[in-house]
Scaffold this active site. Sequence first.
Site, mmCIF file in Angstrom:
data_model
loop_
_atom_site.group_PDB
_atom_site.id
_atom_site.type_symbol
_atom_site.label_atom_id
_atom_site.label_comp_id
_atom_site.label_asym_id
_atom_site.label_seq_id
_atom_site.Cartn_x
_atom_site.Cartn_y
_atom_site.Cartn_z
ATOM 1 N N ASP A 295 0.862 -1.164 0.000
ATOM 2 C CA ASP A 295 0.000 0.000 0.000
ATOM 3 C C ASP A 295 0.916 1.236 0.000
ATOM 4 O O ASP A 295 2.132 1.131 0.096
ATOM 5 C CB ASP A 295 -0.948 -0.026 1.214
ATOM 6 C CG ASP A 295 -2.184 0.831 0.962
ATOM 7 O OD1 ASP A 295 -2.148 1.692 0.052
ATOM 8 O OD2 ASP A 295 -3.188 0.668 1.669
HETATM 9 C C1 NOJ Z 1 -4.048 3.873 0.123
HETATM 10 C C2 NOJ Z 1 -5.188 2.920 0.287
HETATM 11 O O1 NOJ Z 1 -5.084 2.268 1.536
HETATM 12 C C3 NOJ Z 1 -5.290 1.882 -0.809
HETATM 13 O O2 NOJ Z 1 -6.474 1.180 -0.658
HETATM 14 C C4 NOJ Z 1 -5.192 2.534 -2.148
HETATM 15 O O3 NOJ Z 1 -5.309 1.556 -3.156
HETATM 16 C C5 NOJ Z 1 -3.877 3.268 -2.259
HETATM 17 N N1 NOJ Z 1 -3.811 4.294 -1.246
HETATM 18 C C6 NOJ Z 1 -3.684 3.899 -3.633
HETATM 19 O O4 NOJ Z 1 -4.565 4.930 -3.826
#
Ligand code: NOJ
Length: 749
Positions: A295
């Site tokens: 993430d």
């Molecule tokens: C953080 C989020 O937790 C995740 O779900 C997301 O895909 C990413 N950012 C990218 O935007």
Amino acid sequence: MNERKIAYILLPAFLGIFLLGGAFTVAPKQADPGPDPITRKVDSVLALMTLEEKIGQMTLYTTDWGSTGPVIRPGYADDIRSGHCGALFNSHTAAFTRGLQRIAVEESRLKIPLLFGFDVVHGYKTMFPIPLGEAASWDMEACEKSAEVAAAEAASAGLNWTFAPMVDLTRDPRWGRVMEGAGEDPYLGSRIARAKVIGFQGTSFDKGDRVLACVKHFAGYGAPIGGRDYNTVDMSEREFREVYLPPYKAGVEAGAWTVMAAFNDLDGVPSTGNSWLMKDILRGEWNFPGFVVTDYTGINEMVSHGIVANQKEAGELAVLAGVDMDMQSAAYQDHLKQSVEEGKVPEARIDEAVRAILRTKFLLGLFDDPYKFCNEEREQQVLLSAENQAVARDVARKSIVLLRNEGVLPLAKEIKTLAVIGPLADDQNNLIGAWSGAGEGRHCVSLLSGIRNKLGKGVNIIYAKGCEIEGEDQSGFAAALAAAQKADAVVLAIGEHKDMSGEATSRATIRIPGQQEELARQLMATGKPVAVVLMNGRPLVMPWLAENAPALLECWWLGTQAGNAIADVLFGDYNPSGKLPISFPRLEGQIPIFYSHKNTGRPFDLNSKWTSKYVDIPNSPQFPFGYGLSYTSFRYGKPQVDKTVFRRGQDVTLTVTVENTGRRAGEEVVQFYLRDLVGSVTRPVQELKGFQKIMLKPGERREIQFTLTENDLAFYTRTMQWAAETGSFDLMVGGSSDDVQSVRVTMIE
Ligand code: NOJ
């Protein structure tokens, strides 16, 4: 350089390997078919790559959204050119992605095309209900279809990878990301995970209208202590495997090519550096063939977690644990080469990660046509098409849950004067909900417009805002009350602001904010029939409304077609069929609250003080899992089983008759639950094991069957074996978790 040239550049390498392979083939034909064609291609590309280029493929960067569209951060174009970046996210539109892809395939040494990722969570331009709302449909075809449409729209706008589905199960409505998942149940969550992955990916990427799915966030992200986003997760392995892991497994088994590691730590180890999760479970037990991405800055955050001292160590921990691609940390980019040179990370591990990434690029067909997803003409045709709007409206109305109805709904279309009141009545921007990708409020049909679209010119519609979503101001009440006084009925739209749920938006109180409930009380005091339309991203605590509203419709954030869909339900063109995928608590103090709890040694007994209960409120939720009303009524016959005693390995068939006893056609979600009465470890009082959504005409009866297999009875036993134990089980069937009839069966050896 011509777009196709990449194929010619790679061809000599492929040919070399194929010919070499052919010349030395001595084994009998059927003994070893050798690597599949994609593996051979992947290996041939890998053989050409420097270590830096390999690490570049493991690097994912974001682009930003400027005032006129997406923009790239300084330096990233050079990174693409020099082979230091193999994938981008948040870059979208056919034109913008085409420009970046051109840099990769015309200006970089190996001309490896880029992946383009995006959070297409519940739609790209055409927005569908937030996933929690869509889960309330219990309609797997609808869940698959909305993902298919979202994929087709995203794929027309340059994207080939969605960061969805989010399959994190949660039992905590304070957690803001409850809106993004399928609720509290592992069985329903697993069915939906499967439907979403199949919807996004289809069976082939050939037509360029499907995208890679990404099952996230692996794992347990939905169980943060206190419901606070990003917080620590700690639970028994049994609970983790039985309750939290199944939806990820279902997504992987459905063929998801990518998985995203979660932010949280689990039993002291951050998911991003957790080899038990990624090596033992994901790859070892589930044979996941794709790649794992972190993430956002997940690698760097392991320094704050306190598991490594610096970014270099964080990168080493992540890559050795099984993370293949680094989202935005640049830890791989900055340090991994050195780690390999120092012998801390074997180059074979880098090769393994790059192979998995290159494989997806071949599967997508990007080496044959890197611009296959950047088609401006298709983008024009597909985005927000009339066909997609029809799907969005259908899915939206299926997601609505009727929580209360004291004879108010459906409203008559011939009504003379209707008051449409509330801060969300004439709102478009909130309807798309959080995580709304490229969705825009201006494309949404507000509730007021939906009602206008539905009713003829003869109906007098009076609109009054009443109050804001938040704040103390009641100055709009007078106009709202005056409107109600003039009307034959009132539709009141209240709830949360869309940004009150989603990432980093946990709430300690989950009430309807501001003066909205007070507005509802005063409107109801006029004695007019008031239908309350709730728009929100999570279960809400609303004890007074839950017991006093003449009608209460849970409408979540329904997306682009929200207003039309709600109007369909308000005026009876669609008979509500949604059922809650998560319990609504009476008060926050009950959280976590879920239907599938254990019995305890002192089960609830109102008449005994020394039992497991609260002294101030009942144990039961306000609205339970599986609950939802209809404009018609259903009667369940007594469930019958084909055998009450059966041997291990035999199936049991349960049959129940369901009859529509009302005057309207309607859909019912027939739910099938199990209770294992005695186990080597304590078992939940109910576990969902199946459901069927059926349509019945007035007076129609249907026999519904569920088959119980030995695997349905299995759990992680005292010794952590996945096994069924002999003994008695209650099989339950009904229209809600709290409204079932049961029959007892016994399994013997
Ligand atoms: C953080 C989020 O937790 C995740 O779900 C997301 O895909 C990413 N950012 C990218 O935007």
